[in-house]
Design a protein around this motif. Structure first.
Motif, short mmCIF file in Angstrom:
data_model
loop_
_atom_site.label_atom_id
_atom_site.label_comp_id
_atom_site.label_asym_id
_atom_site.label_seq_id
_atom_site.Cartn_x
_atom_site.Cartn_y
_atom_site.Cartn_z
N LEU A 237 0.83 -1.21 0.00
CA LEU A 237 0.00 0.00 0.00
C LEU A 237 0.86 1.26 0.00
N GLU A 240 2.19 2.06 -3.37
CA GLU A 240 1.14 2.59 -4.25
C GLU A 240 0.62 3.95 -3.78
N LYS A 242 -1.11 4.59 -1.06
CA LYS A 242 -2.46 4.48 -0.51
C LYS A 242 -2.41 4.54 1.02
N GLU A 243 -3.56 4.89 1.62
CA GLU A 243 -3.64 4.99 3.06
C GLU A 243 -3.57 3.61 3.71
N SER A 245 -5.07 1.33 6.45
CA SER A 245 -6.23 1.18 7.32
C SER A 245 -6.68 -0.28 7.28
N SER A 248 -8.36 -0.84 3.84
CA SER A 248 -7.47 -0.94 2.68
C SER A 248 -6.68 -2.25 2.71
N ASP A 251 -9.05 -5.00 1.65
CA ASP A 251 -9.26 -4.94 0.19
C ASP A 251 -8.09 -5.57 -0.54
N LEU A 252 -6.87 -5.30 -0.08
CA LEU A 252 -5.69 -5.88 -0.73
C LEU A 252 -5.67 -7.40 -0.55
#
Length: 286
Positions: A237, A240, A242-243, A245, A248, A251-252
């Motif tokens: 993350l 990339e 991205k935050e 959390s 997130s 989702d990954l």
């Protein structure tokens, strides 16, 4: 411009405690600004400065990484210091003579031996899953390359270490021995374990093994899987932009077919992932 505008504003301001200026008086003030072409030129200069700062910051980061790598090479004796006349420093020469030429695979073999020596227990068999997670975590602690580890069902897992790297070398040199039972492969100490421990000490790596023990001696395999998985997700993350959390990271995990079933496990609840994020920050962000 400011030193001209301020006196003009003070002339029209009223009040004793707080100065105020009316809209009418403010509208009558002349504010000098550069022409549009000059504004564009100023903006370009500032933009160029930002670009130069960004490039310098990248160079600084690169040189810091090089410095850290060079320090590690010097401490392990892989690089020898020389005087201006070409003569090697005596202490460094002695250190160099005591150790074999080695690469990442041999380093992994020695580190695996250190892990087995520190975590082996007759009562609680030491399996490959736990060994792999500990090896991943110690690499992260060292800020070393983790590209050999991939997203497997058991978490970050390095096939390279198992099949053609550290594990076969450690077995061949008898640093460790691997036995199989109904639960899978179990790692035990080999008859030449002390040789590997000597290398660990000479290379300044024993402290990394001690760190593993201090942090994870009583950590279950499931907890190690959670921690290593969350940490690898955090690394992805961040690359990339991205935050970080719980959402997130989930989702990954969900986006990878090897990993998505992890979210069905009881130890991958939201609260567990949040705790793992905090643990990773404490371990690796300093």
């Amino acid at each position: 411009m400011v030193h001209v505008l301020k006196p003009n504003m003070l002339e029209k301001a009223i009040g004793s405690t707080f100065l105020e200026i009316s809209k009418k008086d403010l509208a009558e003030l002349d504010i000098i600004v550069p022409e549009f072409t000059e504004q564009k030129a100023i903006a370009q200069v500032l933009s160029d400065m930002d670009s130069e700062i960004e490039q310098l910051e990248k160079k600084l980061s690169k040189y810091q990484q090089i410095k850290q790598g060079m320090m590690q090479e010097l401490l392990t004796g892989r690089i020898r210091l020389v005087d201006a006349d070409g003569k090697e420093q005596p202490k460094t020469q002695i250190l160099q003579e005591r150790q074999p030429a080695h690469n990442q695979h041999f380093d992994d073999a020695v580190m695996l031996a250190g892990i087995v020596n520190a975590f082996y227990s007759e009562k609680y068999p030491l399996g490959r899953k736990k060994v792999q997670k500990l090896l991943y975590l110690v690499r992260r602690k060292e800020q070393a390359d983790i590209s050999a580890f991939h997203k497997k069902a058991a978490g970050p897992y390095a096939d390279e270490v198992r099949y053609k790297g550290g594990e076969p070398i450690a077995q061949k040199n008898k640093y460790i021995q691997i036995k199989r039972n109904e639960r899978g492969s179990c790692f035990e100490k080999g008859v030449q374990m002390q040789q590997a421990l000597t290398y660990l000490q000479d290379w300044g790596k024993q402290g990394d093994v001690d760190w593993l023990v201090s942090q994870f001696q009583y950590t279950s395999v499931n907890e190690l899987e959670l921690l290593a998985t969350v940490d690898m997700a955090i690394c992805d993350l961040r690359r990339e932009g991205k935050e970080i959390s719980v959402a997130s990271i989930k989702d990954l995990i969900r986006s990878n077919k090897e990993w998505r079933d992890k979210l069905k496990k009881t130890y991958f609840r939201d609260s567990d992932i949040q705790q793992a994020i905090k643990k990773c920050e404490d371990l690796f962000e300093s």
